[in-house]
Motif scaffolding. Structure first.
Motif, PDB file in Angstrom:
ATOM      1  N   LEU A   1      54.363  65.761  33.783  1.00 21.40           N
ATOM      2  CA  LEU A   1      53.572  65.825  32.556  1.00 21.40           C
ATOM      3  C   LEU A   1      54.468  65.982  31.333  1.00 21.40           C
ATOM      4  O   LEU A   1      55.559  66.555  31.419  1.00 21.40           O
ATOM      5  CB  LEU A   1      52.597  66.999  32.630  1.00 21.40           C
ATOM      6  CG  LEU A   1      51.521  66.904  33.717  1.00 21.40           C
ATOM      7  CD1 LEU A   1      50.823  68.243  33.871  1.00 21.40           C
ATOM      8  CD2 LEU A   1      50.510  65.811  33.388  1.00 21.40           C
ATOM      9  N   LYS A   2      53.986  65.490  30.212  1.00 23.65           N
ATOM     10  CA  LYS A   2      54.662  65.626  28.937  1.00 23.65           C
ATOM     11  C   LYS A   2      53.742  66.356  27.959  1.00 23.65           C
ATOM     12  O   LYS A   2      52.508  66.289  28.081  1.00 23.65           O
ATOM     13  CB  LYS A   2      55.037  64.253  28.366  1.00 23.65           C
ATOM     14  CG  LYS A   2      55.934  63.417  29.276  1.00 23.65           C
ATOM     15  CD  LYS A   2      57.300  64.063  29.470  1.00 23.65           C
ATOM     16  CE  LYS A   2      58.200  63.189  30.326  1.00 23.65           C
ATOM     17  NZ  LYS A   2      59.525  63.815  30.575  1.00 23.65           N
TER      18      LYS A   2
ATOM     19  N   HIS B   1      44.403  69.303  27.225  1.00 24.63           N
ATOM     20  CA  HIS B   1      45.560  68.845  26.459  1.00 24.63           C
ATOM     21  C   HIS B   1      46.772  69.663  26.892  1.00 24.63           C
ATOM     22  O   HIS B   1      46.759  70.900  26.823  1.00 24.63           O
ATOM     23  CB  HIS B   1      45.304  69.009  24.963  1.00 24.63           C
ATOM     24  CG  HIS B   1      44.286  68.045  24.435  1.00 24.63           C
ATOM     25  ND1 HIS B   1      44.241  67.643  23.123  1.00 24.63           N
ATOM     26  CD2 HIS B   1      43.268  67.381  25.040  1.00 24.63           C
ATOM     27  CE1 HIS B   1      43.254  66.784  22.952  1.00 24.63           C
ATOM     28  NE2 HIS B   1      42.640  66.622  24.099  1.00 24.63           N
TER      29      HIS B   1
ATOM     30  N   HIS C   1      55.647  71.020  29.286  1.00 23.07           N
ATOM     31  CA  HIS C   1      56.421  69.784  29.199  1.00 23.07           C
ATOM     32  C   HIS C   1      57.393  69.675  30.382  1.00 23.07           C
ATOM     33  O   HIS C   1      58.059  70.647  30.748  1.00 23.07           O
ATOM     34  CB  HIS C   1      57.206  69.754  27.887  1.00 23.07           C
ATOM     35  CG  HIS C   1      57.947  68.486  27.650  1.00 23.07           C
ATOM     36  ND1 HIS C   1      57.319  67.307  27.292  1.00 23.07           N
ATOM     37  CD2 HIS C   1      59.274  68.205  27.731  1.00 23.07           C
ATOM     38  CE1 HIS C   1      58.216  66.361  27.147  1.00 23.07           C
ATOM     39  NE2 HIS C   1      59.424  66.859  27.409  1.00 23.07           N
TER      40      HIS C   1
ATOM     41  N   ASN D   1      51.412  67.069  25.015  1.00 30.35           N
ATOM     42  CA  ASN D   1      50.395  66.240  24.346  1.00 30.35           C
ATOM     43  C   ASN D   1      49.734  65.225  25.260  1.00 30.35           C
ATOM     44  O   ASN D   1      48.878  64.452  24.794  1.00 30.35           O
ATOM     45  CB  ASN D   1      50.968  65.533  23.112  1.00 30.35           C
ATOM     46  CG  ASN D   1      51.479  66.504  22.072  1.00 30.35           C
ATOM     47  OD1 ASN D   1      50.836  67.514  21.800  1.00 30.35           O
ATOM     48  ND2 ASN D   1      52.653  66.230  21.519  1.00 30.35           N
ATOM     49  N   ASP D   2      50.100  65.198  26.557  1.00 26.33           N
ATOM     50  CA  ASP D   2      49.306  64.414  27.502  1.00 26.33           C
ATOM     51  C   ASP D   2      47.881  64.964  27.526  1.00 26.33           C
ATOM     52  O   ASP D   2      47.658  66.174  27.350  1.00 26.33           O
ATOM     53  CB  ASP D   2      49.891  64.512  28.919  1.00 26.33           C
ATOM     54  CG  ASP D   2      51.098  63.615  29.125  1.00 26.33           C
ATOM     55  OD1 ASP D   2      51.411  62.819  28.227  1.00 26.33           O
ATOM     56  OD2 ASP D   2      51.731  63.734  30.202  1.00 26.33           O
TER      57      ASP D   2
ATOM     58  N   ASP E   1      48.637  54.853  26.276  1.00 27.54           N
ATOM     59  CA  ASP E   1      48.549  54.415  27.668  1.00 27.54           C
ATOM     60  C   ASP E   1      47.590  55.301  28.462  1.00 27.54           C
ATOM     61  O   ASP E   1      47.568  56.528  28.294  1.00 27.54           O
ATOM     62  CB  ASP E   1      49.933  54.461  28.327  1.00 27.54           C
ATOM     63  CG  ASP E   1      50.915  53.493  27.668  1.00 27.54           C
ATOM     64  OD1 ASP E   1      50.473  52.420  27.240  1.00 27.54           O
ATOM     65  OD2 ASP E   1      52.107  53.848  27.582  1.00 27.54           O
TER      66      ASP E   1
ATOM     67  N   ILE F   1      45.237  60.209  33.234  1.00 25.20           N
ATOM     68  CA  ILE F   1      46.076  60.840  32.221  1.00 25.20           C
ATOM     69  C   ILE F   1      46.260  59.860  31.078  1.00 25.20           C
ATOM     70  O   ILE F   1      46.557  58.686  31.300  1.00 25.20           O
ATOM     71  CB  ILE F   1      47.448  61.245  32.787  1.00 25.20           C
ATOM     72  CG1 ILE F   1      47.278  62.351  33.839  1.00 25.20           C
ATOM     73  CG2 ILE F   1      48.381  61.718  31.667  1.00 25.20           C
ATOM     74  CD1 ILE F   1      48.572  62.763  34.513  1.00 25.20           C
ATOM     75  N   GLN F   2      46.025  60.349  29.863  1.00 25.47           N
ATOM     76  CA  GLN F   2      46.283  59.534  28.681  1.00 25.47           C
ATOM     77  C   GLN F   2      47.565  60.036  28.022  1.00 25.47           C
ATOM     78  O   GLN F   2      47.686  61.216  27.689  1.00 25.47           O
ATOM     79  CB  GLN F   2      45.131  59.615  27.684  1.00 25.47           C
ATOM     80  CG  GLN F   2      45.375  58.788  26.429  1.00 25.47           C
ATOM     81  CD  GLN F   2      44.218  58.845  25.455  1.00 25.47           C
ATOM     82  OE1 GLN F   2      43.104  59.170  25.819  1.00 25.47           O
ATOM     83  NE2 GLN F   2      44.492  58.520  24.200  1.00 25.47           N
ATOM     84  N   ARG F   3      48.501  59.129  27.855  1.00 26.78           N
ATOM     85  CA  ARG F   3      49.769  59.451  27.189  1.00 26.78           C
ATOM     86  C   ARG F   3      49.920  58.499  26.010  1.00 26.78           C
ATOM     87  O   ARG F   3      50.151  57.305  26.209  1.00 26.78           O
ATOM     88  CB  ARG F   3      50.933  59.327  28.159  1.00 26.78           C
ATOM     89  CG  ARG F   3      52.310  59.565  27.529  1.00 26.78           C
ATOM     90  CD  ARG F   3      53.382  59.647  28.594  1.00 26.78           C
ATOM     91  NE  ARG F   3      53.219  60.838  29.417  1.00 26.78           N
ATOM     92  CZ  ARG F   3      53.874  61.050  30.568  1.00 26.78           C
ATOM     93  NH1 ARG F   3      54.733  60.139  31.010  1.00 26.78           N
ATOM     94  NH2 ARG F   3      53.668  62.157  31.257  1.00 26.78           N
ATOM     95  N   GLU F   4      49.719  59.040  24.821  1.00 32.80           N
ATOM     96  CA  GLU F   4      49.685  58.237  23.606  1.00 32.80           C
ATOM     97  C   GLU F   4      48.647  57.122  23.782  1.00 32.80           C
ATOM     98  O   GLU F   4      47.479  57.396  23.980  1.00 32.80           O
ATOM     99  CB  GLU F   4      51.081  57.715  23.274  1.00 32.80           C
ATOM    100  CG  GLU F   4      52.070  58.843  22.953  1.00 32.80           C
ATOM    101  CD  GLU F   4      53.452  58.349  22.610  1.00 32.80           C
ATOM    102  OE1 GLU F   4      53.740  57.152  22.824  1.00 32.80           O
ATOM    103  OE2 GLU F   4      54.250  59.162  22.113  1.00 32.80           O
TER     104      GLU F   4
END
Length: 217
Positions: free
Chosen positions: A194-195, A152, A158, A197-198, A183, A178-181
């Protein structure tokens, strides 16, 4: 959806049964203790009182409809072994056995069982890995020295390109997805940013993943 049979409804057996049901499967739970069977009769697809060491009794369960049979009998190694032998004699192909000791493992393997589980040892390893690498939420051993780890991304990373994190491990550690929310992204190049919480899945050897650990805190 598949059907499974779980023999032995102690803490391990019932946990496996309920998780299989949660995942959308059906489960026949088997135990020789009527009180235990009665306790879970409303939670399982089917709950049956049966002496699992009795080959004739097991024959009545129609185990051919099960995708796999999990022998989750606790510390009673003799009962576990007799159950394993009975299932083998009945021609059950996919047998998973919870082993309580190295001797138990050795004997079960001699009976031709490939799927032998040591839940306490495996959980101990997972806890140690989590303590050693707190940024790793989960991991999976693929064999041959390869692991998949779930990480995580923290706020401190970020807007960091993934290539910066991989460093000289690029090419030896693969980004699986990669899971982003909501997606899920699987087309990822080194410039991917990367952001916070990815969730990323990385695949590599223990040594390469260990090299990356300081970059992920």
């Amino acid at each position: 959806m598949a059907h499974f049979t779980v023999i032995g409804l102690g803490r391990f057996g019932i946990a496996a049964s309920l998780e299989l049901i949660y995942l959308g499967h059906t489960v026949t739970g088997v135990d020789r203790d009527p009180k235990i069977v009665d306790k879970y009769v409303e939670e399982l697809t089917q709950a049956i009182i049966c002496d699992s060491t009795d080959e004739n009794a097991l024959r009545e369960l129609d185990l051919g409809n099960s995708e796999a049979v999990l022998i989750a009998i606790g510390e009673d190694m003799q009962s576990s072994l007799l159950c394993t032998l009975a299932l083998k004699n009945l021609g059950v192909q996919e047998i998973w056995v919870k082993a309580s000791s190295k001797a138990h493992h050795t004997i079960v393997s001699k009976l031709g069982v490939q799927r032998i589980i040591h839940p306490e040892e495996e959980m101990g390893v997972r806890v140690a890995q989590s303590l050693n690498y707190p940024m790793v939420n989960n991991y999976l051993s693929l064999g041959h020295g390869l692991y998949v780890v779930e990480i995580h991304i923290k706020a401190s990373l970020h807007d960091t390109p993934i290539g910066h994190i991989l460093g000289c491990a690029k090419g030896r550690v693969q980004t699986v997805l990669i899971q982003r929310e909501q997606d899920v992204l699987n087309q990822i190049d080194q410039d991917f940013v990367l952001k916070a919480n990815d969730i990323i899945l990385l695949c590599g050897t223990r040594a390469e993943l260990k090299y990356l650990a300081p970059r992920l805190v």
